[in-house]
Design an enzyme around this catalytic site. Structure first.
Site, PDB file in Angstrom:
ATOM      1  N   GLU A 131      38.799  37.754  53.296  1.00 58.48           N
ATOM      2  CA  GLU A 131      37.749  36.725  53.465  1.00 58.48           C
ATOM      3  C   GLU A 131      38.278  35.434  54.080  1.00 58.48           C
ATOM      4  OE1 GLU A 131      35.799  36.326  49.635  1.00 58.48           O
ATOM      5  OE2 GLU A 131      34.969  38.343  49.755  1.00 58.48           O
ATOM      6  N   ASN A 172      40.601  42.208  55.475  1.00 54.58           N
ATOM      7  CA  ASN A 172      39.353  42.637  54.843  1.00 54.58           C
ATOM      8  C   ASN A 172      38.364  41.470  54.831  1.00 54.58           C
ATOM      9  OD1 ASN A 172      38.080  44.796  53.214  1.00 54.58           O
ATOM     10  ND2 ASN A 172      38.273  43.403  51.461  1.00 54.58           N
ATOM     11  N   HIS A 208      29.033  44.664  51.426  1.00 52.23           N
ATOM     12  CA  HIS A 208      28.122  44.330  50.324  1.00 52.23           C
ATOM     13  C   HIS A 208      26.760  44.072  50.960  1.00 52.23           C
ATOM     14  CE1 HIS A 208      31.255  44.259  47.359  1.00 52.23           C
ATOM     15  NE2 HIS A 208      31.981  43.439  48.096  1.00 52.23           N
ATOM     16  N   GLU A 236      34.193  48.084  50.159  1.00 55.09           N
ATOM     17  CA  GLU A 236      33.546  47.584  48.926  1.00 55.09           C
ATOM     18  C   GLU A 236      32.053  47.855  48.935  1.00 55.09           C
ATOM     19  OE1 GLU A 236      34.630  43.485  48.083  1.00 55.09           O
ATOM     20  OE2 GLU A 236      36.655  43.762  48.841  1.00 55.09           O
ATOM     21  N   ASP A 238      28.326  48.439  48.519  1.00 58.31           N
ATOM     22  CA  ASP A 238      27.191  48.541  47.599  1.00 58.31           C
ATOM     23  C   ASP A 238      25.959  48.059  48.363  1.00 58.31           C
ATOM     24  OD1 ASP A 238      27.654  45.706  47.364  1.00 58.31           O
ATOM     25  OD2 ASP A 238      28.584  45.948  45.392  1.00 58.31           O
TER      26      ASP A 238
HETATM   27  C1  XIL Z   1      34.634  40.811  42.478  1.00 63.91           C
HETATM   28  C2  XIL Z   1      34.785  41.637  41.208  1.00 63.91           C
HETATM   29  O1  XIL Z   1      34.084  42.848  41.338  1.00 63.91           O
HETATM   30  C3  XIL Z   1      34.261  40.846  40.017  1.00 63.91           C
HETATM   31  O2  XIL Z   1      34.515  41.537  38.811  1.00 63.91           O
HETATM   32  C4  XIL Z   1      34.915  39.483  39.973  1.00 63.91           C
HETATM   33  O3  XIL Z   1      34.347  38.716  38.941  1.00 63.91           O
HETATM   34  C5  XIL Z   1      34.758  38.755  41.296  1.00 63.91           C
HETATM   35  O4  XIL Z   1      35.267  39.568  42.341  1.00 63.91           O
HETATM   36  N1  XIL Z   1      34.740  40.607  47.567  1.00 63.91           N
HETATM   37  C6  XIL Z   1      35.983  41.017  47.138  1.00 63.91           C
HETATM   38  C7  XIL Z   1      36.155  41.471  45.737  1.00 63.91           C
HETATM   39  O5  XIL Z   1      36.910  41.125  47.954  1.00 63.91           O
HETATM   40  O6  XIL Z   1      37.441  41.165  45.242  1.00 63.91           O
HETATM   41  C8  XIL Z   1      35.095  40.899  44.837  1.00 63.91           C
HETATM   42  O7  XIL Z   1      35.249  41.500  43.538  1.00 63.91           O
HETATM   43  C9  XIL Z   1      33.711  41.130  45.404  1.00 63.91           C
HETATM   44  C10 XIL Z   1      33.579  40.437  46.728  1.00 63.91           C
END
Ligand code: XIL
Length: 315
Positions: A131, A172, A208, A236, A238
């Site tokens: 990020e 990432n 996401h 990641e 969802d």
């Molecule tokens: C999230 C976790 O799933 C949570 O449990 C935590 O509180 C915050 O982080 N992008 C990322 C992940 O790269 O590390 C994040 O994970 C979600 C967004």
């Protein structure tokens, strides 16, 4: 069958899931997570982050991450290490330390070297930086960027490669799903890093996503990243909805999952897909996006949702 079995038959390395240490005491949860026909890869959701591994300077704790690595090994699953350098879940001793460039360089090198060495030979991919861009494609303000400029990126990648030459090293990010300013900036940086000989192997697209909002350019963007000469992974995934979930939203969600999986299948260098946990019971979404949820292919009672069938059909 199972999602990982199907993914491998399509030439992918894995279909995987994130997990977290606190969930592993849930026996029905663990049984599905451990089934390597469904999941060929695990990502620790929190336990390899800076605040979990180096809470004070030079004092390392690997126990949480090790639990997940050992679980994956026992199940014959790969591990994506997540994540080495990130502005979030970063202890204040780093973010507020007021370190000069030379000292912060050493701090990054020590952190990266310690983690990557600790799990040397046992991690398939590392998310080396996470990020680092704003949505407009400029670099995000962070202690790393503000102190070192974009040089912090190559410092981290070089340290990771030196510590474990076998691990594939990823950049990432999120909101890099479709084409646009942020994806262009990411591609430009990867091109520049490769030209400068910085060891980078892959681009991770967090994905996401929101039901009904999946960009039509997702596949084009994935192909554009792969054309840089790197692997790509969906890291990641969802696809959330405004609650309550309805049959119609679940059906649209299934369509959106199909779109994403089809894109990865269509790009040979898309090596794998990771969902950000597999069951709505343990999704991070409701705690962060108020009123939203139900983003994963299994519901909170571990029943498969329509998305499961559409993923399986696309694989
Ligand atoms: C999230 C976790 O799933 C949570 O449990 C935590 O509180 C915050 O982080 N992008 C990322 C992940 O790269 O590390 C994040 O994970 C979600 C967004």
């Amino acid at each position: 069958s199972g999602l990982n079995t199907l993914a491998k038959a399509k030439g992918k390395t894995y279909f995987g899931s994130a997990t977290d240490n606190g969930e592993l005491s849930d026996a029905p949860y663990l049984a599905i997570l451990s089934n390597n026909k469904e999941f060929g890869q695990l990502t620790p959701g929190n336990s390899m982050k800076w605040d979990a591994t180096e809470r004070s300077r030079g004092v390392f704790s690997f126990a949480g991450g090790e639990t997940i690595v050992k679980l994956a090994e026992a199940n014959g699953q790969f591990v994506r290490g997540h994540t080495l350098v990130w502005h979030s879940q970063l202890p204040t001793w780093v973010s507020n330390g007021g370190f000069n460039a030379a000292t912060l360089t050493t701090i990054i090198q020590n952190h990266v070297t310690a983690l990557v060495t600790n799990w040397k030979g046992r991690i398939l991919h590392w998310d080396v930086v996470n990020e680092i861009f704003n949505d407009d494609g400029t670099f995000r303000s962070s202690v790393f960027y503000n102190t070192l400029g974009e040089e912090f990126v190559s410092i981290a990648f070089r340290a990771a490669r030196a510590a474990d030459p076998a691990a594939k090293l990823y950049i990432n990010d999120y909101n890099t799903d479709g084409t646009g300013a942020k994806s262009t900036a990411l591609a430009n940086l990867v091109r520049k890093l490769k030209a400068a000989g910085v060891p980078i192997d892959g681009i991770g697209i967090q994905a996401h996503l929101i039901v009904g909002n999946v960009q039509g350019s997702f596949a084009t963007n994935l192909a554009q990243f792969a054309a840089l000469g790197v692997d790509v992974a969906i890291t990641e995934l969802d696809i959330r909805m405004t609650m309550p979930s309805t049959a119609s939203l679940l059906s649209r969600q299934a369509d959106d999952y199909r779109t994403i999986v089809n894109a990865c299948v269509s790009v040979p260098r898309c090596v794998g897909i990771t969902i950000w946990d597999y069951t709505d019971k343990y999704s991070w979404i409701p705690s962060v996006f108020s009123g939203q949820g139900a983003g994963l292919p299994w519901d909170q009672n571990f029943s498969k949702k329509p998305a499961y069938a559409s993923i399986a059909a696309a694989l």
